[in-house]
Design a protein around this motif. Structure first.
Motif, short mmCIF file in Angstrom:
data_model
loop_
_atom_site.label_atom_id
_atom_site.label_comp_id
_atom_site.label_asym_id
_atom_site.label_seq_id
_atom_site.Cartn_x
_atom_site.Cartn_y
_atom_site.Cartn_z
N GLU A 1 0.83 -1.20 0.00
CA GLU A 1 0.00 0.00 0.00
C GLU A 1 0.87 1.26 0.00
N GLY B 1 0.30 5.94 -0.36
CA GLY B 1 -0.61 7.07 -0.52
C GLY B 1 -1.18 7.62 0.76
N ARG C 1 -5.89 9.51 -1.98
CA ARG C 1 -6.04 8.30 -2.77
C ARG C 1 -4.98 7.30 -2.36
N SER D 1 -3.20 3.58 -2.86
CA SER D 1 -2.93 2.59 -3.89
C SER D 1 -2.46 1.30 -3.24
N CYS D 2 -2.77 0.21 -3.90
CA CYS D 2 -2.32 -1.11 -3.45
C CYS D 2 -1.77 -1.82 -4.67
N TRP E 1 -10.41 -3.41 1.02
CA TRP E 1 -9.73 -2.49 1.93
C TRP E 1 -10.35 -2.65 3.32
N ARG F 1 -9.94 -0.43 -9.74
CA ARG F 1 -8.73 -1.22 -10.01
C ARG F 1 -8.32 -1.06 -11.47
N THR G 1 -2.96 -2.87 -9.82
CA THR G 1 -3.16 -1.91 -8.74
C THR G 1 -4.65 -1.71 -8.43
N TYR H 1 -7.20 0.88 -6.08
CA TYR H 1 -7.19 2.22 -5.49
C TYR H 1 -8.35 2.38 -4.50
N GLN I 1 -10.11 5.80 -3.35
CA GLN I 1 -10.26 7.24 -3.38
C GLN I 1 -11.13 7.65 -2.21
N CYS J 1 -4.86 -3.26 2.38
CA CYS J 1 -5.53 -3.94 1.28
C CYS J 1 -5.33 -5.44 1.46
#
Length: 123
Positions: free
Chosen positions: A6, A8, A19, A21-22, A36, A72, A78, A80, A82, A96
């Motif tokens: 992960e 961000g 945001r 990210s993973c 998540w 995704r 990846t 996401y 948000q 994640c």
């Protein structure tokens, strides 16, 4: 097997956005349902939302519904998160998780986890 990282997280003000990210490793990332979760200090880890392998299906906890969105990009391996209209109660470590099964809200159904990223929301 998939490895997840992960990124961000950080500090945001109430009403702001972040945001997460993973990033996942491996050629089979697109086969995994992703989720998540978050864990606030002194509290149990809780479900935030999930997404199926294609991205066509998402589901959210009531606490974030309408504010947070999961998406995704399988070409980038990846997923996401948000997060909009952040609230102080969103402060937590966000994780994640991945599963080859159907999307679930239960953490025990996800065998693969990232290390987490801290999100802090100030009022």
């Amino acid at each position: 097997q998939v490895q997840l990282v992960e990124s961000g997280g950080g500090l945001a003000q109430a009403g702001g956005s972040l945001r997460l990210s993973c990033a996942g490793s491996g050629r089979t990332f697109s086969q995994y349902a992703m989720a998540w979760f978050r864990q606030a200090p002194g509290k149990a880890r809780e479900f935030v939302g999930n997404i199926n392998w294609s991205g066509a299906y998402t589901y959210y906890a009531d606490s974030v519904k309408g504010r947070h969105t999961i998406s995704r990009d399988n070409s980038k391996n990846t997923v996401y998160l948000q997060m909009n209209n952040l609230k102080p109660e969103d402060t937590a470590v966000y994780y994640c998780a991945a599963s080859l099964g159907v999307p679930s809200t239960t953490e025990t159904t996800y065998p693969y986890w990232g290390q987490g990223t801290q999100v802090t929301v100030s009022s």
